[in-house]
Design an enzyme around this catalytic site. Sequence first.
Site, mmCIF file in Angstrom:
data_model
loop_
_atom_site.group_PDB
_atom_site.id
_atom_site.type_symbol
_atom_site.label_atom_id
_atom_site.label_comp_id
_atom_site.label_asym_id
_atom_site.label_seq_id
_atom_site.Cartn_x
_atom_site.Cartn_y
_atom_site.Cartn_z
ATOM 1 N N ASP A 33 -58.223 -4.322 -1.843
ATOM 2 C CA ASP A 33 -58.215 -2.875 -2.057
ATOM 3 C C ASP A 33 -56.773 -2.383 -2.046
ATOM 4 O O ASP A 33 -55.966 -2.805 -1.216
ATOM 5 C CB ASP A 33 -59.031 -2.181 -0.949
ATOM 6 C CG ASP A 33 -59.368 -0.748 -1.285
ATOM 7 O OD1 ASP A 33 -60.568 -0.447 -1.461
ATOM 8 O OD2 ASP A 33 -58.448 0.090 -1.379
ATOM 9 N N ASN A 90 -70.726 2.152 -0.721
ATOM 10 C CA ASN A 90 -70.852 3.604 -0.798
ATOM 11 C C ASN A 90 -71.606 3.977 -2.066
ATOM 12 O O ASN A 90 -71.332 3.431 -3.136
ATOM 13 C CB ASN A 90 -69.458 4.254 -0.822
ATOM 14 C CG ASN A 90 -68.709 4.047 0.483
ATOM 15 O OD1 ASN A 90 -69.292 4.098 1.552
ATOM 16 N ND2 ASN A 90 -67.408 3.791 0.385
ATOM 17 N N HIS A 103 -69.505 -1.805 -6.048
ATOM 18 C CA HIS A 103 -68.626 -2.725 -5.323
ATOM 19 C C HIS A 103 -69.010 -2.747 -3.856
ATOM 20 O O HIS A 103 -69.476 -1.755 -3.299
ATOM 21 C CB HIS A 103 -67.153 -2.333 -5.477
ATOM 22 C CG HIS A 103 -66.879 -0.885 -5.147
ATOM 23 N ND1 HIS A 103 -67.143 0.129 -6.044
ATOM 24 C CD2 HIS A 103 -66.384 -0.296 -4.038
ATOM 25 C CE1 HIS A 103 -66.823 1.289 -5.477
ATOM 26 N NE2 HIS A 103 -66.363 1.052 -4.251
HETATM 27 P P1 5GP Z 1 -65.398 3.815 -3.073
HETATM 28 O O1 5GP Z 1 -64.893 5.055 -2.399
HETATM 29 O O2 5GP Z 1 -65.766 4.071 -4.518
HETATM 30 O O3 5GP Z 1 -66.485 3.117 -2.304
HETATM 31 O O4 5GP Z 1 -64.182 2.803 -3.031
HETATM 32 C C1 5GP Z 1 -63.246 2.678 -4.048
HETATM 33 C C2 5GP Z 1 -62.103 1.844 -3.518
HETATM 34 O O5 5GP Z 1 -61.314 1.430 -4.611
HETATM 35 C C3 5GP Z 1 -61.188 2.598 -2.545
HETATM 36 O O6 5GP Z 1 -61.175 1.927 -1.292
HETATM 37 C C4 5GP Z 1 -59.827 2.556 -3.241
HETATM 38 O O7 5GP Z 1 -58.751 2.377 -2.343
HETATM 39 C C5 5GP Z 1 -59.967 1.392 -4.207
HETATM 40 N N1 5GP Z 1 -59.166 1.502 -5.411
HETATM 41 C C6 5GP Z 1 -59.009 2.608 -6.182
HETATM 42 N N2 5GP Z 1 -58.222 2.354 -7.234
HETATM 43 C C7 5GP Z 1 -57.858 1.049 -7.134
HETATM 44 C C8 5GP Z 1 -57.040 0.195 -7.937
HETATM 45 O O8 5GP Z 1 -56.484 0.576 -8.955
HETATM 46 N N3 5GP Z 1 -56.908 -1.096 -7.519
HETATM 47 C C9 5GP Z 1 -57.509 -1.552 -6.383
HETATM 48 N N4 5GP Z 1 -57.300 -2.831 -6.061
HETATM 49 N N5 5GP Z 1 -58.290 -0.779 -5.604
HETATM 50 C C10 5GP Z 1 -58.466 0.502 -5.974
#
Ligand code: 5GP
Length: 117
Positions: A33, A90, A103
Amino acid sequence: MPYDDNGIFAKIIRKEIPAKIVHETDTVLAFEDINAKAPIHILIVPKVPVESVNDLQDDHAQIMGEVLLAARDIAKQLNIDEKGYRLVINTNSDAGQEIFHLHVHLLAGRKMTWPPG
Ligand code: 5GP
């Protein structure tokens, strides 16, 4: 919400934008992440285009099983299987989903609190 083929995770899966990949199979990709919430914070994604748990179809059962098996393998690879780790998915706004490609967060390396915030 329709699947966005130009979304960040779709581009990471196609290797159009970089990510620190820790595990890959034909069907699953796992990478660090970008904004880690724990010393170890890995995102495990099925390569199929699915927005969220709400959008899973019955024929995704196999690949979602493979996502969990990837979590098992990564935990062993990073030597956190004994100490422990947390898997989080989530879904939609109350849970804080920001990226609409399904994810699993794998969090580890510190003591987790319960219940989560
Ligand atoms: P969500 O809130 O959708 O469950 O989690 C999305 C996750 O994706 C977040 O923890 C955020 O830090 C991560 N994330 C967002 N953009 C990127 C990216 O460009 N690269 C990576 N490796 N992680 C990302």
